[in-house]
Design a protein around this motif. Sequence first.
Motif, PDB file in Angstrom:
ATOM      1  N   PRO A   1       0.870  -1.207  -0.072  1.00  0.00           N
ATOM      2  CA  PRO A   1      -0.111   0.087  -0.052  1.00  0.00           C
ATOM      3  C   PRO A   1       0.747   1.205  -0.118  1.00  0.00           C
ATOM      4  O   PRO A   1       0.360   2.248  -0.356  1.00  0.00           O
ATOM      5  CB  PRO A   1      -0.863  -0.081   1.320  1.00  0.00           C
ATOM      6  CG  PRO A   1      -0.738  -1.567   1.660  1.00  0.00           C
ATOM      7  CD  PRO A   1       0.488  -1.925   1.060  1.00  0.00           C
TER       8      PRO A   1
ATOM      9  N   LYS B   1       3.876   3.640  -4.477  1.00  0.00           N
ATOM     10  CA  LYS B   1       3.101   4.236  -5.714  1.00  0.00           C
ATOM     11  C   LYS B   1       3.478   3.660  -6.934  1.00  0.00           C
ATOM     12  O   LYS B   1       4.590   3.542  -7.381  1.00  0.00           O
ATOM     13  CB  LYS B   1       3.309   5.879  -5.689  1.00  0.00           C
ATOM     14  CG  LYS B   1       2.896   6.713  -4.529  1.00  0.00           C
ATOM     15  CD  LYS B   1       3.258   7.977  -4.616  1.00  0.00           C
ATOM     16  CE  LYS B   1       4.707   8.374  -4.635  1.00  0.00           C
ATOM     17  NZ  LYS B   1       4.974   9.625  -4.731  1.00  0.00           N
TER      18      LYS B   1
ATOM     19  N   VAL C   1      -6.485  -4.827  -6.480  1.00  0.00           N
ATOM     20  CA  VAL C   1      -5.557  -3.924  -5.764  1.00  0.00           C
ATOM     21  C   VAL C   1      -4.826  -3.191  -6.964  1.00  0.00           C
ATOM     22  O   VAL C   1      -4.831  -1.736  -6.573  1.00  0.00           O
ATOM     23  CB  VAL C   1      -4.585  -4.681  -4.709  1.00  0.00           C
ATOM     24  CG1 VAL C   1      -3.605  -3.806  -4.416  1.00  0.00           C
ATOM     25  CG2 VAL C   1      -5.340  -5.417  -3.897  1.00  0.00           C
ATOM     26  N   LEU C   2      -4.165  -3.632  -7.929  1.00  0.00           N
ATOM     27  CA  LEU C   2      -3.513  -2.988  -8.906  1.00  0.00           C
ATOM     28  C   LEU C   2      -4.295  -2.164  -9.717  1.00  0.00           C
ATOM     29  O   LEU C   2      -4.067  -0.905  -9.867  1.00  0.00           O
ATOM     30  CB  LEU C   2      -2.716  -3.904  -9.680  1.00  0.00           C
ATOM     31  CG  LEU C   2      -1.535  -4.717  -8.775  1.00  0.00           C
ATOM     32  CD1 LEU C   2      -0.892  -5.695  -9.752  1.00  0.00           C
ATOM     33  CD2 LEU C   2      -0.573  -3.805  -8.440  1.00  0.00           C
TER      34      LEU C   2
ATOM     35  N   ALA D   1      -6.936  -0.708  -8.618  1.00  0.00           N
ATOM     36  CA  ALA D   1      -7.318   0.611  -7.944  1.00  0.00           C
ATOM     37  C   ALA D   1      -6.323   1.698  -7.680  1.00  0.00           C
ATOM     38  O   ALA D   1      -6.624   3.023  -7.616  1.00  0.00           O
ATOM     39  CB  ALA D   1      -8.131   0.244  -6.813  1.00  0.00           C
ATOM     40  N   LYS D   2      -5.026   1.039  -7.546  1.00  0.00           N
ATOM     41  CA  LYS D   2      -4.121   1.915  -7.167  1.00  0.00           C
ATOM     42  C   LYS D   2      -3.085   2.303  -8.208  1.00  0.00           C
ATOM     43  O   LYS D   2      -2.445   3.696  -8.076  1.00  0.00           O
ATOM     44  CB  LYS D   2      -3.147   1.068  -5.979  1.00  0.00           C
ATOM     45  CG  LYS D   2      -2.223   0.264  -6.736  1.00  0.00           C
ATOM     46  CD  LYS D   2      -1.425  -0.550  -5.739  1.00  0.00           C
ATOM     47  CE  LYS D   2      -0.392   0.432  -4.993  1.00  0.00           C
ATOM     48  NZ  LYS D   2       0.753  -0.167  -4.202  1.00  0.00           N
TER      49      LYS D   2
ATOM     50  N   LEU E   1      -1.635   4.573 -10.817  1.00  0.00           N
ATOM     51  CA  LEU E   1      -1.613   5.966 -11.334  1.00  0.00           C
ATOM     52  C   LEU E   1      -1.334   6.103 -12.694  1.00  0.00           C
ATOM     53  O   LEU E   1      -0.179   5.874 -13.207  1.00  0.00           O
ATOM     54  CB  LEU E   1      -0.596   6.830 -10.435  1.00  0.00           C
ATOM     55  CG  LEU E   1      -0.793   6.856  -8.960  1.00  0.00           C
ATOM     56  CD1 LEU E   1       0.481   7.382  -8.157  1.00  0.00           C
ATOM     57  CD2 LEU E   1      -2.004   7.240  -8.491  1.00  0.00           C
TER      58      LEU E   1
END
Length: 269
Positions: free
Chosen positions: A130, A133, A165-166, A168-169, A171
């Motif tokens: 988590p 980034k 997870v990936l 959602a996170k 960028l």
Amino acid sequence: MKLATVVGAVAVSTLTACAAPQATAMKEPLQVYAAGSLREVLTEIARDHEARTGQKIALTFGASGLLRERIEKGEGAQVFASADTQHPQRLAAGGAWAPPTVFVRNSLCALTQAGTSATPQNLLETMLNPAVKVGTSTPKADPSGDYAWELFRKAERVRAGAYAVLDAKALKLTGGPDSPKPPAGRGTYAWVMDQGQADVFLTYCTNAVASQKEVPRLRVVQVPAALQVGASYGLTVKRDAPAPAEAFAQALLAAPAQATFARYGFGQP
């Protein structure tokens, strides 16, 4: 040897053989639209082609999906070199462009900050952390982003729940219509990482190596086999383009250009 291999070899050898005769140069520059990841290598190849044939070449670089949209809106591209085969195939489906030919290959690497202790063995664990980034390019606009999401789907097979997870996170930092542009003279990915926008950025291995040259503290981490995604670059020529367009496309498959691609880290078709 399999029939498909024989047919592919004949097709490539035929195109390569046809690259020798030079079409009469046009007064106007040949309009070549190409994936941003080809900027350095295609600039060198185009310069060599100009010196050999006298044909001026105007290069326009960008995210392949955005370039395809510009072409569909009427911009005057005559050759399109995409970082995938889907965008040129979409143009070909409209009838005005030839079916794409794979002319080089690439793969994904992870470009990481010096303090990110990522290795091929723990790359997935690192990206799932988590606190880390994860940066990517923008799917649909830039094939690099599509390849990153393909990696995320492979990650799901390795570890249940990884895709969510990936997804959602991640960028989406580059390749989109509104993505910030780096200052003049800066590489996109080196600039993004230099600013600390991501701890791990999934991009083409050729981009990662170039970024490390620009910012030596960055690290290039190979993607493990279970997560690796290959990138096939597709080349197409507009059907009503003048002969120098086809000559340039054929030259990209010929040995001199392929040697230059290899020197920059691209794989053979």
